[in-house]
Design a protein around this motif. Structure first.
Motif, PDB file in Angstrom:
ATOM      1  N   ARG A 113       0.834  -1.211   0.000  1.00  0.00           N
ATOM      2  CA  ARG A 113       0.000   0.000   0.000  1.00  0.00           C
ATOM      3  C   ARG A 113       0.868   1.260   0.000  1.00  0.00           C
ATOM      4  NH1 ARG A 113      -3.576   2.799   4.377  1.00  0.00           N
ATOM      5  NH2 ARG A 113      -5.046   3.943   3.077  1.00  0.00           N
ATOM      6  N   LEU A 114       1.969   1.224   0.756  1.00  0.00           N
ATOM      7  CA  LEU A 114       2.870   2.373   0.798  1.00  0.00           C
ATOM      8  C   LEU A 114       3.439   2.650  -0.587  1.00  0.00           C
ATOM      9  CD1 LEU A 114       4.315   4.481   2.573  1.00  0.00           C
ATOM     10  CD2 LEU A 114       6.139   2.810   2.912  1.00  0.00           C
ATOM     11  N   SER A 115       3.809   1.582  -1.298  1.00  0.00           N
ATOM     12  CA  SER A 115       4.326   1.735  -2.653  1.00  0.00           C
ATOM     13  C   SER A 115       3.268   2.318  -3.582  1.00  0.00           C
ATOM     14  CB  SER A 115       4.800   0.378  -3.181  1.00  0.00           C
ATOM     15  OG  SER A 115       5.256   0.479  -4.513  1.00  0.00           O
ATOM     16  N   ASP A 116       2.009   1.842  -3.450  1.00  0.00           N
ATOM     17  CA  ASP A 116       0.920   2.353  -4.288  1.00  0.00           C
ATOM     18  C   ASP A 116       0.664   3.837  -4.018  1.00  0.00           C
ATOM     19  OD1 ASP A 116       0.654  -0.146  -5.354  1.00  0.00           O
ATOM     20  OD2 ASP A 116      -1.034  -0.738  -4.080  1.00  0.00           O
ATOM     21  N   LEU A 117       0.685   4.212  -2.742  1.00  0.00           N
ATOM     22  CA  LEU A 117       0.470   5.620  -2.392  1.00  0.00           C
ATOM     23  C   LEU A 117       1.602   6.504  -2.936  1.00  0.00           C
ATOM     24  CD1 LEU A 117      -0.719   5.240   1.324  1.00  0.00           C
ATOM     25  CD2 LEU A 117      -2.121   5.943  -0.619  1.00  0.00           C
ATOM     26  N   ALA A 118       2.826   5.981  -2.917  1.00  0.00           N
ATOM     27  CA  ALA A 118       3.958   6.734  -3.448  1.00  0.00           C
ATOM     28  C   ALA A 118       3.815   6.940  -4.957  1.00  0.00           C
ATOM     29  CB  ALA A 118       5.270   6.010  -3.133  1.00  0.00           C
ATOM     30  N   VAL A 119       3.354   5.894  -5.666  1.00  0.00           N
ATOM     31  CA  VAL A 119       3.158   6.003  -7.115  1.00  0.00           C
ATOM     32  C   VAL A 119       2.096   7.052  -7.423  1.00  0.00           C
ATOM     33  CG1 VAL A 119       2.306   4.790  -9.160  1.00  0.00           C
ATOM     34  CG2 VAL A 119       3.918   3.661  -7.627  1.00  0.00           C
ATOM     35  N   ILE A 120       0.998   7.047  -6.653  1.00  0.00           N
ATOM     36  CA  ILE A 120      -0.064   8.031  -6.854  1.00  0.00           C
ATOM     37  C   ILE A 120       0.475   9.447  -6.637  1.00  0.00           C
ATOM     38  CG2 ILE A 120      -2.261   8.899  -5.942  1.00  0.00           C
ATOM     39  CD1 ILE A 120      -3.005   6.003  -5.321  1.00  0.00           C
ATOM     40  N   SER A 121       1.317   9.598  -5.604  1.00  0.00           N
ATOM     41  CA  SER A 121       1.870  10.915  -5.315  1.00  0.00           C
ATOM     42  C   SER A 121       2.814  11.370  -6.421  1.00  0.00           C
ATOM     43  CB  SER A 121       2.611  10.879  -3.977  1.00  0.00           C
ATOM     44  OG  SER A 121       3.217  12.118  -3.707  1.00  0.00           O
ATOM     45  N   HIS A 126       2.814  10.437  -9.569  1.00  0.00           N
ATOM     46  CA  HIS A 126       2.057  10.697 -10.802  1.00  0.00           C
ATOM     47  C   HIS A 126       0.743  11.415 -10.469  1.00  0.00           C
ATOM     48  CE1 HIS A 126       4.855   8.242 -13.127  1.00  0.00           C
ATOM     49  NE2 HIS A 126       4.768   7.321 -12.173  1.00  0.00           N
ATOM     50  N   ARG A 127       0.872  12.426  -9.642  1.00  0.00           N
ATOM     51  CA  ARG A 127      -0.328  13.138  -9.186  1.00  0.00           C
ATOM     52  C   ARG A 127      -1.083  13.800 -10.336  1.00  0.00           C
ATOM     53  NH1 ARG A 127       3.940  16.128  -7.075  1.00  0.00           N
ATOM     54  NH2 ARG A 127       3.674  15.115  -5.076  1.00  0.00           N
ATOM     55  N   SER A 128      -0.365  14.178 -11.413  1.00  0.00           N
ATOM     56  CA  SER A 128      -1.031  14.821 -12.543  1.00  0.00           C
ATOM     57  C   SER A 128      -2.040  13.870 -13.181  1.00  0.00           C
ATOM     58  CB  SER A 128       0.008  15.261 -13.582  1.00  0.00           C
ATOM     59  OG  SER A 128       0.764  14.148 -14.038  1.00  0.00           O
ATOM     60  N   ILE A 129      -1.700  12.578 -13.199  1.00  0.00           N
ATOM     61  CA  ILE A 129      -2.642  11.580 -13.731  1.00  0.00           C
ATOM     62  C   ILE A 129      -3.754  11.321 -12.722  1.00  0.00           C
ATOM     63  CG2 ILE A 129      -2.875   9.186 -14.508  1.00  0.00           C
ATOM     64  CD1 ILE A 129       0.015   9.295 -15.427  1.00  0.00           C
ATOM     65  N   ALA A 130      -3.381  11.258 -11.450  1.00  0.00           N
ATOM     66  CA  ALA A 130      -4.372  10.986 -10.401  1.00  0.00           C
ATOM     67  C   ALA A 130      -5.446  12.063 -10.353  1.00  0.00           C
ATOM     68  CB  ALA A 130      -3.680  10.878  -9.047  1.00  0.00           C
ATOM     69  N   HIS A 131      -5.053  13.314 -10.615  1.00  0.00           N
ATOM     70  CA  HIS A 131      -6.029  14.414 -10.584  1.00  0.00           C
ATOM     71  C   HIS A 131      -7.073  14.292 -11.687  1.00  0.00           C
ATOM     72  CE1 HIS A 131      -4.073  16.268  -7.330  1.00  0.00           C
ATOM     73  NE2 HIS A 131      -3.091  16.886  -7.994  1.00  0.00           N
ATOM     74  N   GLN A 132      -6.746  13.539 -12.739  1.00  0.00           N
ATOM     75  CA  GLN A 132      -7.680  13.388 -13.853  1.00  0.00           C
ATOM     76  C   GLN A 132      -8.698  12.267 -13.628  1.00  0.00           C
ATOM     77  OE1 GLN A 132      -5.292  12.867 -17.382  1.00  0.00           O
ATOM     78  NE2 GLN A 132      -4.052  14.697 -16.992  1.00  0.00           N
ATOM     79  N   LEU A 133      -8.499  11.477 -12.584  1.00  0.00           N
ATOM     80  CA  LEU A 133      -9.410  10.368 -12.310  1.00  0.00           C
ATOM     81  C   LEU A 133     -10.758  10.869 -11.823  1.00  0.00           C
ATOM     82  CD1 LEU A 133      -6.993   7.919 -10.425  1.00  0.00           C
ATOM     83  CD2 LEU A 133      -7.763   7.778 -12.805  1.00  0.00           C
ATOM     84  N   ASN A 134     -11.790  10.163 -12.202  1.00  0.00           N
ATOM     85  CA  ASN A 134     -13.133  10.461 -11.720  1.00  0.00           C
ATOM     86  C   ASN A 134     -13.328   9.736 -10.394  1.00  0.00           C
ATOM     87  OD1 ASN A 134     -16.004  10.328 -11.227  1.00  0.00           O
ATOM     88  ND2 ASN A 134     -16.309  11.010 -13.347  1.00  0.00           N
ATOM     89  N   ILE A 135     -13.346  10.471  -9.301  1.00  0.00           N
ATOM     90  CA  ILE A 135     -13.412   9.871  -7.968  1.00  0.00           C
ATOM     91  C   ILE A 135     -14.681   9.043  -7.783  1.00  0.00           C
ATOM     92  CG2 ILE A 135     -13.397  10.332  -5.491  1.00  0.00           C
ATOM     93  CD1 ILE A 135     -10.775  10.932  -6.916  1.00  0.00           C
TER      94      ILE A 135
END
Length: 394
Positions: free
Chosen positions: A354-362, A364-373
């Motif tokens: 989970r820590l690794s997944d959270l780091a990847v999201i952080s 690549h935050r520009s991609i994460a911001h485009q996700l439909n929550i």
């Protein structure tokens, strides 16, 4: 440039000997080497500067001094009553500082250690006054501890390293802060490190600088009522206090200079070479200045024709010079500070996956911001619940 032609910087290394994290045998360097053998591995520059200071502070008298300072700060900060007494003592005895508390010594955050030592020197007399208060008014345990710390702080073996370390830290603090900036330009930083090393070199045998610092030391002893006499053990090695002071002064600075050269020479060589291709610098260089880069990555290039390489360099140089200055990239490095934002007190049981997944999201935050929550929540709602207990929410 392809993935095999990148400059990798390890900003997550916490220990010089942490082979599991960044070692050549079983760490990040080894994993990277297996995948991209021609990628250049570079230590985080801020971490490298930290290790320079760590090495210099391994001198036994300096190490003992840090242990004393750490214990005194922890003793005072451990009690609201003691912290309040320190604040009152500051108000009554000095107007020369805005500080009202001591700064904690962090084991891995050397920028904070710079500040901690500088503040400790400023408040040294106030700390002694506070300890004397608790010697007379504290309970038996508090009085005993305060008495022991007061004797250590009023000993010449603590005063000598305090003055010397404070002098060097006042020089290196600005560089440590500069290397932590998100937009840090490494080329300028390495030039600054080189200047700092040259300045420290001049300090070693500059008798005027040494005399001025020793005069400051004498005043410090007088203000803090510290006896200017060597201990029996120290007296066996040195004839006078100034001999003792001079030896520690020159040894500590020389260790700092030696480690700066060892840790930053390779950094500087790599970054200075690659930085020649940066638009803000390229105007000062010709193809002959960067030809070694083309040779290093010749297996990744479509051709080994030097004429084509020179044509590509000239084209890139022409394009770079047309760029507006505000849009020109620099050779920057980000310090690894995202971990403390991800693994907070509320997530202190986060697993590696989970820590690794959270780091990847952080990252690549520009991609994460485009996700439909809403869509993400719907997908999670459709999946089978895997929570077995309330502890899993951590």
């Amino acid at each position: 440039m392809g993935s095999d032609r990148c400059l990798l910087s390890d900003c997550s290394t916490w220990d010089d000997g942490a082979s599991v994290v960044a070692g050549k045998l079983g760490g990040v360097q080894n994993l990277r080497q297996n995948i991209v053998p021609r990628a250049v591995y570079v230590h985080c520059s801020n971490h490298s500067l930290d290790l320079v200071i760590v090495f210099a502070c391994s001198l036994q008298v300096i190490k003992t001094f840090f242990g004393t300072v750490k214990n005194v700060i922890n003793f005072i900060n451990a009690s609201p009553k003691r912290k309040t007494m320190l604040s009152k003592a500051i108000e009554l005895t000095t107007d020369s500082t805005k500080r009202r508390q001591l700064v904690k010594l962090y084991e891995t955050r050397w920028v904070e250690k710079h500040t901690s030592i500088i503040v400790f020197k400023q408040l040294h007399l106030v700390v002694i006054v506070t300890l004397e208060h608790f010697i007379e008014n504290g309970d038996s345990e508090t009085s005993s501890l305060a008495s022991g710390y007061e004797k250590l702080l009023t000993d010449i073996d603590s005063a000598v390293p305090l003055i010397i370390v404070n002098r060097v830290f006042c020089i290196t603090k600005s560089y440590a802060e500069q290397l932590q900036e998100p937009t840090c330009d490494l080329v300028k930083c390495y030039r600054s490190i080189e200047q700092a090393s040259l300045y420290l070199s001049e300090l070693i045998y500059n008798n005027d600088e040494l005399d001025n610092l020793y005069n400051e030391f004498d005043k410090f002893l007088e203000v803090n009522e510290i006896d200017n006499r060597l201990s029996r053990v120290t007296y066996r090695r040195y004839e006078t206090t100034k001999d003792y002071f001079t030896d520690i002064y020159r040894t500590f600075i020389q260790m700092t200079i030696d480690e700066l050269g060892r840790r930053f020479s390779e950094h500087q060589k790599i970054v200075m070479t690659i930085s020649k291709l940066i638009p803000s610098n390229i105007d000062n260089f010709q193809f002959s200045d960067v030809s070694e880069l083309f040779n290093q990555y010749k297996d990744d290039l479509q051709t080994d024709d030097t004429c084509i390489h020179k044509a590509e360099f000239d084209t890139w140089k022409f394009t770079s010079l047309q760029m507006p200055e505000a849009k020109q990239p620099t050779c920057a490095e980000r310090s690894f500070s995202i971990l403390k934002l991800i693994k907070t007190d509320l997530r202190n049981r986060t697993g590696d996956e989970r820590l690794s997944d959270l780091a990847v999201i952080s990252i690549h935050r520009s991609i994460a911001h485009q996700l439909n929550i809403d869509n993400v929540i719907d997908e999670i709602a459709k999946s089978k619940c895997r929570l077995s207990s309330a502890n899993d929410f951590n």
